[in-house]
Design a protein around this motif. Structure first.
Motif, short mmCIF file in Angstrom:
data_model
loop_
_atom_site.label_atom_id
_atom_site.label_comp_id
_atom_site.label_asym_id
_atom_site.label_seq_id
_atom_site.Cartn_x
_atom_site.Cartn_y
_atom_site.Cartn_z
N VAL A 51 0.86 -1.19 0.00
CA VAL A 51 0.00 0.00 0.00
C VAL A 51 0.89 1.24 0.00
O VAL A 51 1.76 1.39 0.87
CB VAL A 51 -0.94 0.01 1.22
N ARG A 52 0.71 2.11 -0.97
CA ARG A 52 1.55 3.30 -1.11
C ARG A 52 0.68 4.55 -0.90
O ARG A 52 0.36 5.28 -1.82
CB ARG A 52 2.20 3.33 -2.50
N THR A 53 0.29 4.77 0.33
CA THR A 53 -0.54 5.92 0.66
C THR A 53 0.28 7.20 0.61
O THR A 53 1.44 7.23 1.04
CB THR A 53 -1.14 5.75 2.07
N LYS A 54 -0.32 8.27 0.10
CA LYS A 54 0.33 9.57 0.06
C LYS A 54 -0.37 10.51 1.03
O LYS A 54 -1.54 10.32 1.39
CB LYS A 54 0.27 10.15 -1.36
N VAL A 55 0.36 11.55 1.45
CA VAL A 55 -0.22 12.56 2.34
C VAL A 55 -1.45 13.17 1.67
O VAL A 55 -1.42 13.54 0.49
CB VAL A 55 0.82 13.65 2.67
N GLY A 56 -2.54 13.27 2.42
CA GLY A 56 -3.78 13.84 1.89
C GLY A 56 -4.78 12.80 1.43
O GLY A 56 -5.97 13.11 1.27
N GLU A 57 -4.34 11.57 1.20
CA GLU A 57 -5.26 10.52 0.77
C GLU A 57 -6.11 10.03 1.94
O GLU A 57 -5.72 10.13 3.11
CB GLU A 57 -4.49 9.33 0.19
N MET A 58 -7.29 9.52 1.62
CA MET A 58 -8.20 8.98 2.63
C MET A 58 -7.92 7.49 2.85
O MET A 58 -7.73 6.73 1.90
CB MET A 58 -9.65 9.18 2.21
N LEU A 59 -7.89 7.11 4.11
CA LEU A 59 -7.75 5.71 4.49
C LEU A 59 -9.06 5.24 5.10
O LEU A 59 -9.64 5.92 5.97
CB LEU A 59 -6.62 5.54 5.51
N HIS A 60 -9.54 4.10 4.67
CA HIS A 60 -10.77 3.51 5.21
C HIS A 60 -10.36 2.40 6.18
O HIS A 60 -9.66 1.45 5.78
CB HIS A 60 -11.64 2.97 4.08
N LEU A 61 -10.76 2.52 7.44
CA LEU A 61 -10.20 1.69 8.50
C LEU A 61 -11.26 0.94 9.29
O LEU A 61 -12.38 1.40 9.46
CB LEU A 61 -9.38 2.57 9.47
N ARG A 62 -10.82 -0.19 9.80
CA ARG A 62 -11.58 -0.96 10.78
C ARG A 62 -10.57 -1.65 11.69
O ARG A 62 -9.37 -1.69 11.39
CB ARG A 62 -12.51 -1.98 10.11
#
Length: 352
Positions: free
Chosen positions: A324-335
């Motif tokens: 997973v290559r998340t960038k600053v500002g992106e939304m993460l969907h969590l549980r």
């Protein structure tokens, strides 16, 4: 070797109490690490064992013998200090031999003990050098060698690695592990470094403001911390905490966000705090998420990556899955998996 006991040990300086009644038994041959923030009383406790600080009340026993009134030299302990405390004008051999010499050991006994310790610590080729010709790690090994030759009942370590760089600390942790494996001597090790505590100890004691917050194996302390303080102090990055109000099977956060509480703790109070470690958040599809969070910062640490964000005014730290290559500002969907969450009483901080 020996066992060591604390019986309601307290320490005060005037009206200022710094250790509030410690009860503990350290088994023969056990490696106990005392860990906590600066000023929590851990070094004071160690110095009371060594006889360098008088006890205000209570008893310390070594091998069943009360040692409160014994001089340090009569307690059959050896201490390794943070600053090495080597004599600069003496060689490595002379530094290691000095304590034996003033106790009247013969030259043959001294040489035998020093040679044995030097072999264990790989100092054989350095015995003629002065401390100024040694690296920091070598000096610390000499300090440990000076303790080993005493063949004491108990080893005391007072933050011995804090002056070393990161690479040397790893190497010296391995040296200390090997040393304890070979000698089997009872050890008490004081540190503020949780990594040292987790990797070295048979059991670890977490202290806070002069009190014992949790005593257990590293796995017990990490997996089931007794208090919110312990949960926050042990673990890198830290556990995320979400305080709220328990309402049936929901946790109502102050921000208005509602989270499921399908398996509430048995002794749930109204004001509770949910704790989740970074590795126990699951990044999922939006339609399966409990909530969504914007990544305010992404931190890459070798093989792992962590995303930092906010939920209801509280910082949430998530270990990102591999790939997973998340960038600053992106939304993460969590549980989260409720089998791995922690519940604390918000008022007392005690685990529910």
């Amino acid at each position: 070797m020996a066992d060591l006991q604390f019986r309601n040990v307290k320490k005060s300086y005037g009206t200022n109490a710094v250790v509030h009644g410690v009860d503990l038994r350290i088994n023969d041959g056990e490696f106990l690490v005392i860990v906590g923030p600066s000023g929590c009383g851990k070094s004071t406790l160690l110095r009371m064992v060594a006889g360098l600080e008088p006890i205000t009340s209570g008893e310390i026993l070594i091998d069943g013998k009360v040692v409160n009134d014994l001089e340090p030299k009569d307690r059959d302990i050896a201490m390794v200090f943070q600053n090495y405390a080597l004599y600069p004008h003496m060689s490595v051999f002379e530094n290691m031999a000095y304590g034996l010499k003033i106790r009247g050991f013969s030259k043959d006994d001294i040489k035998k003990r020093v040679d044995k310790a030097a072999g264990i610590l790989e100092l054989g080729g350095l015995l003629d050098r002065k401390p100024k010709a040694l690296s920091g790690g070598q000096r610390q090994r000499v300090a440990m060698g000076r303790a080993i030759v005493r063949e004491p009942k108990v080893f005391l370590f007072d933050e011995p690695l804090s002056n070393l760089d990161a690479k040397l600390r790893v190497e010296m942790r391995l040296e200390i592990q090997k040393l304890h494996s070979e000698l089997g001597t009872t050890c008490i090790y004081v540190t503020h470094d949780q990594i040292e505590a987790m990797t070295l100890s048979d059991r670890m004691m977490v202290m806070n403001a002069g009190r014992v917050e949790h005593l257990g194996t590293p796995e017990q302390v990490y997996s089931a911390p007794a208090t919110q303080f312990v949960a926050n102090f042990i673990g890198t990055p830290a556990m995320s905490f979400l305080p709220g109000i328990a309402a049936g099977q929901r946790l109502e956060l102050k921000s208005g966000i509602s989270l499921p509480m399908l398996k509430p703790p048995a002794s749930v109070s109204r004001d509770v705090t949910l704790g989740v470690r970074p590795e126990h958040w699951e990044v999922t599809a939006s339609n399966q998420a409990m909530f969504s969070m914007r990544a305010d910062m992404v931190e890459w640490v070798g093989a792992d990556a962590y995303a930092y964000g906010q939920l209801g005014g509280q910082t949430v730290i998530v270990r990102l899955p591999e790939g997973v290559r998340t960038k600053v500002g992106e939304m993460l969907h969590l549980r989260y998996d409720e089998a791995h969450v922690h519940w604390f009483d918000t008022g007392t901080g005690v685990r529910l």
